[in-house]
Design a protein around this motif. Structure first.
Motif, PDB file in Angstrom:
ATOM      1  N   ILE A  73       0.836  -1.206   0.000  1.00  0.00           N
ATOM      2  CA  ILE A  73       0.000   0.000   0.000  1.00  0.00           C
ATOM      3  C   ILE A  73       0.866   1.250   0.000  1.00  0.00           C
ATOM      4  O   ILE A  73       0.664   2.164  -0.793  1.00  0.00           O
ATOM      5  CB  ILE A  73      -0.976  -0.017   1.195  1.00  0.00           C
ATOM      6  N   TYR A  74       1.856   1.302   0.882  1.00  0.00           N
ATOM      7  CA  TYR A  74       2.671   2.507   1.000  1.00  0.00           C
ATOM      8  C   TYR A  74       3.709   2.645  -0.110  1.00  0.00           C
ATOM      9  O   TYR A  74       4.257   3.722  -0.316  1.00  0.00           O
ATOM     10  CB  TYR A  74       3.332   2.583   2.378  1.00  0.00           C
ATOM     11  N   TYR A  75       3.989   1.561  -0.843  1.00  0.00           N
ATOM     12  CA  TYR A  75       4.868   1.673  -2.009  1.00  0.00           C
ATOM     13  C   TYR A  75       4.075   1.987  -3.277  1.00  0.00           C
ATOM     14  O   TYR A  75       4.472   2.825  -4.079  1.00  0.00           O
ATOM     15  CB  TYR A  75       5.668   0.376  -2.233  1.00  0.00           C
ATOM     16  N   LEU A  76       2.954   1.294  -3.480  1.00  0.00           N
ATOM     17  CA  LEU A  76       2.250   1.404  -4.760  1.00  0.00           C
ATOM     18  C   LEU A  76       1.301   2.599  -4.860  1.00  0.00           C
ATOM     19  O   LEU A  76       1.251   3.244  -5.901  1.00  0.00           O
ATOM     20  CB  LEU A  76       1.485   0.116  -5.045  1.00  0.00           C
ATOM     21  N   LEU A  77       0.538   2.878  -3.823  1.00  0.00           N
ATOM     22  CA  LEU A  77      -0.416   3.986  -3.923  1.00  0.00           C
ATOM     23  C   LEU A  77       0.250   5.321  -4.235  1.00  0.00           C
ATOM     24  O   LEU A  77      -0.233   6.048  -5.110  1.00  0.00           O
ATOM     25  CB  LEU A  77      -1.271   4.086  -2.663  1.00  0.00           C
ATOM     26  N   PRO A  78       1.350   5.670  -3.570  1.00  0.00           N
ATOM     27  CA  PRO A  78       2.001   6.938  -3.946  1.00  0.00           C
ATOM     28  C   PRO A  78       2.514   6.947  -5.386  1.00  0.00           C
ATOM     29  O   PRO A  78       2.466   7.971  -6.058  1.00  0.00           O
ATOM     30  CB  PRO A  78       3.167   7.056  -2.952  1.00  0.00           C
ATOM     31  N   LEU A  79       2.987   5.797  -5.858  1.00  0.00           N
ATOM     32  CA  LEU A  79       3.478   5.724  -7.238  1.00  0.00           C
ATOM     33  C   LEU A  79       2.335   5.838  -8.238  1.00  0.00           C
ATOM     34  O   LEU A  79       2.459   6.496  -9.270  1.00  0.00           O
ATOM     35  CB  LEU A  79       4.230   4.410  -7.468  1.00  0.00           C
ATOM     36  N   ILE A  80       1.209   5.211  -7.947  1.00  0.00           N
ATOM     37  CA  ILE A  80       0.088   5.173  -8.881  1.00  0.00           C
ATOM     38  C   ILE A  80      -0.763   6.435  -8.821  1.00  0.00           C
ATOM     39  O   ILE A  80      -1.113   7.012  -9.853  1.00  0.00           O
ATOM     40  CB  ILE A  80      -0.785   3.927  -8.618  1.00  0.00           C
ATOM     41  N   PHE A  81      -1.084   6.895  -7.611  1.00  0.00           N
ATOM     42  CA  PHE A  81      -2.069   7.969  -7.472  1.00  0.00           C
ATOM     43  C   PHE A  81      -1.493   9.344  -7.130  1.00  0.00           C
ATOM     44  O   PHE A  81      -2.160  10.345  -7.340  1.00  0.00           O
ATOM     45  CB  PHE A  81      -3.104   7.608  -6.402  1.00  0.00           C
ATOM     46  N   PHE A  82      -0.299   9.404  -6.579  1.00  0.00           N
ATOM     47  CA  PHE A  82       0.214  10.692  -6.114  1.00  0.00           C
ATOM     48  C   PHE A  82       1.436  11.171  -6.876  1.00  0.00           C
ATOM     49  O   PHE A  82       2.051  12.170  -6.494  1.00  0.00           O
ATOM     50  CB  PHE A  82       0.520  10.626  -4.612  1.00  0.00           C
ATOM     51  N   GLY A  83       1.812  10.502  -7.933  1.00  0.00           N
ATOM     52  CA  GLY A  83       2.890  10.965  -8.794  1.00  0.00           C
ATOM     53  C   GLY A  83       4.284  10.855  -8.200  1.00  0.00           C
ATOM     54  O   GLY A  83       5.209  11.514  -8.663  1.00  0.00           O
ATOM     55  N   SER A  84       4.448  10.042  -7.181  1.00  0.00           N
ATOM     56  CA  SER A  84       5.779   9.849  -6.599  1.00  0.00           C
ATOM     57  C   SER A  84       6.638   9.029  -7.549  1.00  0.00           C
ATOM     58  O   SER A  84       6.134   8.226  -8.326  1.00  0.00           O
ATOM     59  CB  SER A  84       5.683   9.131  -5.258  1.00  0.00           C
ATOM     60  N   LYS A  85       7.931   9.243  -7.475  1.00  0.00           N
ATOM     61  CA  LYS A  85       8.883   8.491  -8.288  1.00  0.00           C
ATOM     62  C   LYS A  85       9.903   7.834  -7.369  1.00  0.00           C
ATOM     63  O   LYS A  85      10.290   8.403  -6.345  1.00  0.00           O
ATOM     64  CB  LYS A  85       9.618   9.422  -9.254  1.00  0.00           C
ATOM     65  N   LEU A  86      10.335   6.641  -7.718  1.00  0.00           N
ATOM     66  CA  LEU A  86      11.373   5.966  -6.941  1.00  0.00           C
ATOM     67  C   LEU A  86      12.733   6.493  -7.353  1.00  0.00           C
ATOM     68  O   LEU A  86      13.058   6.548  -8.542  1.00  0.00           O
ATOM     69  CB  LEU A  86      11.328   4.456  -7.169  1.00  0.00           C
ATOM     70  N   ASP A  87      13.533   6.876  -6.372  1.00  0.00           N
ATOM     71  CA  ASP A  87      14.914   7.228  -6.653  1.00  0.00           C
ATOM     72  C   ASP A  87      15.781   5.991  -6.437  1.00  0.00           C
ATOM     73  O   ASP A  87      15.273   4.885  -6.267  1.00  0.00           O
ATOM     74  CB  ASP A  87      15.368   8.404  -5.778  1.00  0.00           C
ATOM     75  N   ARG A  88      17.063   6.179  -6.429  1.00  0.00           N
ATOM     76  CA  ARG A  88      17.993   5.056  -6.278  1.00  0.00           C
ATOM     77  C   ARG A  88      17.727   4.300  -4.979  1.00  0.00           C
ATOM     78  O   ARG A  88      17.720   3.068  -4.953  1.00  0.00           O
ATOM     79  CB  ARG A  88      19.413   5.610  -6.320  1.00  0.00           C
ATOM     80  N   TRP A  89      17.492   5.019  -3.872  1.00  0.00           N
ATOM     81  CA  TRP A  89      17.265   4.375  -2.581  1.00  0.00           C
ATOM     82  C   TRP A  89      15.919   3.657  -2.540  1.00  0.00           C
ATOM     83  O   TRP A  89      15.787   2.628  -1.868  1.00  0.00           O
ATOM     84  CB  TRP A  89      17.372   5.403  -1.450  1.00  0.00           C
ATOM     85  N   GLY A  90      14.949   4.161  -3.240  1.00  0.00           N
ATOM     86  CA  GLY A  90      13.664   3.473  -3.336  1.00  0.00           C
ATOM     87  C   GLY A  90      13.803   2.137  -4.034  1.00  0.00           C
ATOM     88  O   GLY A  90      13.212   1.131  -3.613  1.00  0.00           O
ATOM     89  N   TRP A  91      14.582   2.105  -5.119  1.00  0.00           N
ATOM     90  CA  TRP A  91      14.807   0.850  -5.832  1.00  0.00           C
ATOM     91  C   TRP A  91      15.614  -0.125  -4.982  1.00  0.00           C
ATOM     92  O   TRP A  91      15.356  -1.337  -4.996  1.00  0.00           O
ATOM     93  CB  TRP A  91      15.511   1.105  -7.172  1.00  0.00           C
ATOM     94  N   ILE A  92      16.588   0.397  -4.229  1.00  0.00           N
ATOM     95  CA  ILE A  92      17.368  -0.466  -3.332  1.00  0.00           C
ATOM     96  C   ILE A  92      16.449  -1.057  -2.261  1.00  0.00           C
ATOM     97  O   ILE A  92      16.516  -2.251  -1.964  1.00  0.00           O
ATOM     98  CB  ILE A  92      18.540   0.321  -2.705  1.00  0.00           C
ATOM     99  N   GLY A  93      15.574  -0.227  -1.686  1.00  0.00           N
ATOM    100  CA  GLY A  93      14.625  -0.719  -0.687  1.00  0.00           C
ATOM    101  C   GLY A  93      13.703  -1.772  -1.254  1.00  0.00           C
ATOM    102  O   GLY A  93      13.445  -2.804  -0.618  1.00  0.00           O
ATOM    103  N   LEU A  94      13.214  -1.542  -2.456  1.00  0.00           N
ATOM    104  CA  LEU A  94      12.340  -2.518  -3.104  1.00  0.00           C
ATOM    105  C   LEU A  94      13.087  -3.825  -3.360  1.00  0.00           C
ATOM    106  O   LEU A  94      12.542  -4.914  -3.168  1.00  0.00           O
ATOM    107  CB  LEU A  94      11.797  -1.933  -4.410  1.00  0.00           C
ATOM    108  N   GLY A  95      14.343  -3.720  -3.753  1.00  0.00           N
ATOM    109  CA  GLY A  95      15.162  -4.913  -3.960  1.00  0.00           C
ATOM    110  C   GLY A  95      15.383  -5.692  -2.672  1.00  0.00           C
ATOM    111  O   GLY A  95      15.317  -6.929  -2.662  1.00  0.00           O
ATOM    112  N   LEU A  96      15.628  -4.980  -1.573  1.00  0.00           N
ATOM    113  CA  LEU A  96      15.823  -5.650  -0.285  1.00  0.00           C
ATOM    114  C   LEU A  96      14.543  -6.334   0.192  1.00  0.00           C
ATOM    115  O   LEU A  96      14.593  -7.440   0.748  1.00  0.00           O
ATOM    116  CB  LEU A  96      16.306  -4.647   0.761  1.00  0.00           C
TER     117      LEU A  96
END
Length: 108
Positions: A73-96
């Motif tokens: 919920i806290y990863y996808l909703l901001p990306l889908i509905f609020f226009g947030s973008k993943l930076d390098r640390w976001g991708w690292i967190g998602l990978g972990l």
């Protein structure tokens, strides 16, 4: 019973995510009290369900499902509905997170 409360918690987490990311109401007097109330309500739901699950394996699966739902919920909703973008640390967190899920799956 616990899965019904998981669904209710999912709806409440979606509302909390909206409350966090939508900027048009952050200056309202009700913003902080509502956020604190929602956090307390979710904690009460969690501990009430945990009190009624006596099987450790079932509790482990429920815990993993609850945490995964909250993360999604806290990863996808901001990306889908609020226009947030993943930076390098976001991708690292998602990978972990993904690596942790894979390790848990291999282990069990």
């Amino acid at each position: 019973m616990e899965w019904t409360f998981l669904g209710i918690a999912g709806v409440l987490y979606c509302f909390c995510c909206w409350l966090t990311y939508a900027n048009d109401h952050k200056d309202e007097k009700w913003y902080m009290p509502l956020g604190v109330f929602m956090g307390c309500l979710l904690s009460v739901i969690w501990f009430w369900v945990a009190k009624h699950i006596h099987n450790k394996d079932k509790m482990y699966i429920f815990n993993l499902t609850w945490d995964s739902m909250m993360l999604l919920i806290y990863y996808l909703l901001p990306l889908i509905f609020f226009g947030s973008k993943l930076d390098r640390w976001g991708w690292i967190g998602l990978g972990l997170i993904t690596l942790g899920a894979v390790i848990l799956r291999i282990k069990h």
